[in-house]
Design a protein around this motif. Structure first.
Motif, mmCIF file in Angstrom:
data_model
loop_
_atom_site.group_PDB
_atom_site.id
_atom_site.type_symbol
_atom_site.label_atom_id
_atom_site.label_comp_id
_atom_site.label_asym_id
_atom_site.label_seq_id
_atom_site.Cartn_x
_atom_site.Cartn_y
_atom_site.Cartn_z
ATOM 1 N N UNK A 33 0.821 -1.207 0.000
ATOM 2 C CA UNK A 33 0.000 0.000 0.000
ATOM 3 C C UNK A 33 0.859 1.263 0.000
ATOM 4 N N UNK A 34 2.032 1.200 0.640
ATOM 5 C CA UNK A 34 2.926 2.353 0.698
ATOM 6 C C UNK A 34 4.046 2.281 -0.340
ATOM 7 N N UNK A 35 4.479 1.072 -0.645
ATOM 8 C CA UNK A 35 5.607 0.877 -1.568
ATOM 9 C C UNK A 35 5.315 -0.345 -2.443
ATOM 10 N N UNK A 36 4.748 -0.149 -3.632
ATOM 11 C CA UNK A 36 4.370 -1.286 -4.483
ATOM 12 C C UNK A 36 5.535 -2.189 -4.885
ATOM 13 N N UNK A 37 6.766 -1.696 -4.761
ATOM 14 C CA UNK A 37 7.920 -2.524 -5.113
ATOM 15 C C UNK A 37 8.579 -3.166 -3.898
ATOM 16 N N UNK A 38 7.833 -3.293 -2.840
ATOM 17 C CA UNK A 38 8.331 -3.959 -1.637
ATOM 18 C C UNK A 38 8.673 -5.411 -1.931
ATOM 19 N N UNK A 39 9.736 -5.881 -1.318
ATOM 20 C CA UNK A 39 10.074 -7.312 -1.349
ATOM 21 C C UNK A 39 9.794 -7.882 0.031
ATOM 22 N N UNK A 40 8.878 -8.849 0.061
ATOM 23 C CA UNK A 40 8.361 -9.350 1.331
ATOM 24 C C UNK A 40 8.350 -10.870 1.328
ATOM 25 N N UNK A 41 8.857 -11.451 2.393
ATOM 26 C CA UNK A 41 8.743 -12.892 2.624
ATOM 27 C C UNK A 41 8.571 -13.074 4.130
ATOM 28 N N UNK A 42 7.315 -13.151 4.574
ATOM 29 C CA UNK A 42 6.998 -13.142 6.004
ATOM 30 C C UNK A 42 6.306 -14.434 6.405
ATOM 31 N N UNK A 43 6.787 -15.024 7.471
ATOM 32 C CA UNK A 43 6.193 -16.240 8.031
ATOM 33 C C UNK A 43 5.646 -15.927 9.423
ATOM 34 N N UNK A 44 4.535 -16.585 9.768
ATOM 35 C CA UNK A 44 3.917 -16.392 11.072
ATOM 36 C C UNK A 44 3.674 -17.745 11.727
ATOM 37 N N UNK A 45 3.875 -17.786 13.027
ATOM 38 C CA UNK A 45 3.535 -18.973 13.819
ATOM 39 C C UNK A 45 2.656 -18.526 14.983
ATOM 40 N N UNK A 46 1.636 -19.296 15.286
ATOM 41 C CA UNK A 46 0.761 -19.001 16.417
ATOM 42 C C UNK A 46 0.609 -20.255 17.269
ATOM 43 N N UNK A 47 0.883 -20.122 18.564
ATOM 44 C CA UNK A 47 0.788 -21.264 19.466
ATOM 45 C C UNK A 47 0.455 -20.785 20.861
ATOM 46 N N UNK A 48 -0.582 -21.402 21.456
ATOM 47 C CA UNK A 48 -1.048 -20.997 22.786
ATOM 48 C C UNK A 48 -1.312 -19.493 22.789
#
Length: 400
Positions: A33-48
């Motif tokens: 939304x702010x930078x269309x040429x962003x390079x992103x590789x994000x992982x999420x973990x959820x536990x308890x």
């Protein structure tokens, strides 16, 4: 005559893995939304009571990953420990770094003033389409998605009281020898619920308010073929009951186990990662092939080398359902579609924030205006196919 069975499952937006997918994609959307040429590789973990966000981001955007994660949890309905996790009281940890320079040097390029993008990874990506539904999706996965969407709706609007966000559905269908679906054989719905909910009342409500509005023919099923919370109880759910991870529901995300999957997940990745963009482009090509009437069932495979601008190979498989020579279809497809990384991003408009809504209920067969779901090139393919056939007749006439 029934020759085989097909089973597909889907999960609600509150499933722990889907919670993680949505957090990863919400962070991606905030960057784009702010930078269309962003390079992103994000992982999420959820536990308890803990959410962990890690990955690589290179962007000019200023984002608050923790705030984004909490907002996603709130919107899903995770506002108490009883539900599975408390958005306002859980622990959110972040470990975000910049993209590896070794990868970036192969991705970011320019030539003659034009942007040139190398693939952000190697691998093979698949797209699939079949003439079983209006969306050209396998019927089993479309029905499974419909069930979990409806399950979320009745939870949120209170039509079925006492529900929590986590849930699953599974549909088994019989298929005829020619590959067409015959009938629904069994339905499974697992719905997380509050302590004290009467199991029989819940069963009746979910059949009446969730299953039958999506699958009317389920009314014909014997009771033993409709499974509601098969263990008899589903109170402990969400991250309290099962650790969630980004990218762990790849068959739910795609075609319900019917088409192939290259192995790479989608969520949390910007479109320079061909795991995502090429899978979308392969679906776009396959859907247009079927919409054009060139085949009844189609799978497109695209192979890339990391840092390479164009694919190593594009293959079209039509499983004997083609209406002209498969090699002709393959030649037409490579002529009509631009499978370069930059070309896919431009054609499908992949640099705009749109990804969080893909992170639950499947990336394909959606009514939203996703570029890869359009059939705007079907007529082009049809005309080229007719030209090839007409040209073939002319060439045969000249040879005679």
């Amino acid at each position: 005559m029934t020759t085989h069975y097909v089973t597909s499952e889907s999960v609600t937006e509150g499933h722990p893995d889907k919670l993680c997918d949505q957090i990863s994609d919400a962070i991606l959307d905030a960057c784009l939304a702010q930078d269309p040429r962003s390079h992103v590789a994000v992982e999420t973990m959820a536990s308890k009571n803990t959410v962990m966000i890690a990955g690589e981001i290179t962007t000019k955007a200023r984002i608050d990953a923790e705030a984004i994660a909490r907002e996603v949890m709130r919107e899903i309905g995770y506002t108490s420990q009883e539900a599975g996790i408390d958005a306002d009281r859980c622990l959110v940890l972040t470990n975000l770094n910049v993209q590896s320079a070794d990868i970036a040097m192969g991705v970011n390029r320019s030539a003659d003033g034009m942007e040139v993008i190398g693939g952000g990874d190697q691998g093979i990506m698949y797209g699939y389409a079949v003439r079983e539904t209006a969306h050209l999706m396998p019927k089993t996965i479309e029905l499974a998605h419909g069930l979990v969407r409806r399950l979320a709706e009745v939870r949120k609007d209170g039509t079925v009281p006492g529900l929590y966000p986590d849930g699953k559905a599974q549909v088994t269908m019989s298929y005829a020898e020619d590959g067409t679906p015959v009938s629904v054989e069994s339905v499974v719905v697992s719905a997380q619920h509050e302590e004290g909910v009467n199991p029989q009342n819940l069963r009746e409500a979910l059949i009446r308010k969730v299953i039958l509005p999506v699958i009317p023919e389920a009314e014909l099923l014997p009771p033993e073929k409709i499974f509601i919370n098969p263990t008899g109880r589903f109170v402990i759910g969400g991250p309290m009951g099962d650790t969630g991870l980004t990218g762990r529901k790849i068959m739910v995300d795609t075609y319900g186990g019917i088409g192939k999957h290259g192995g790479g997940a989608f969520s949390g990745k910007d479109p320079s990662k061909v795991d995502r963009s090429a899978a979308y482009m392969a679906r776009y090509a396959a859907k247009n092939i079927v919409a054009a009437g060139l085949a009844e069932r189609c799978e497109v495979a695209i192979a890339y080398v990391i840092g390479q601008i164009r694919p190593e190979a594009v293959t079209v498989e039509t499983f004997g359902t083609e209406h002209l020579d498969r090699r002709i279809i393959e030649n037409i497809v490579t002529e009509v579609f631009d499978f370069s990384v930059a070309g896919m991003i431009r054609k499908l408009d992949l640099r705009r924030p749109q990804y969080r809504k893909t992170a639950a209920y499947g990336h394909f067969g959606r009514s939203e205006e996703f570029g890869w779901e359009k059939t705007d090139l079907a007529e082009v393919l049809r005309r080229k196919a007719l030209g090839e056939l007409y040209g073939g007749f002319l060439r045969k006439g000249v040879q005679k």
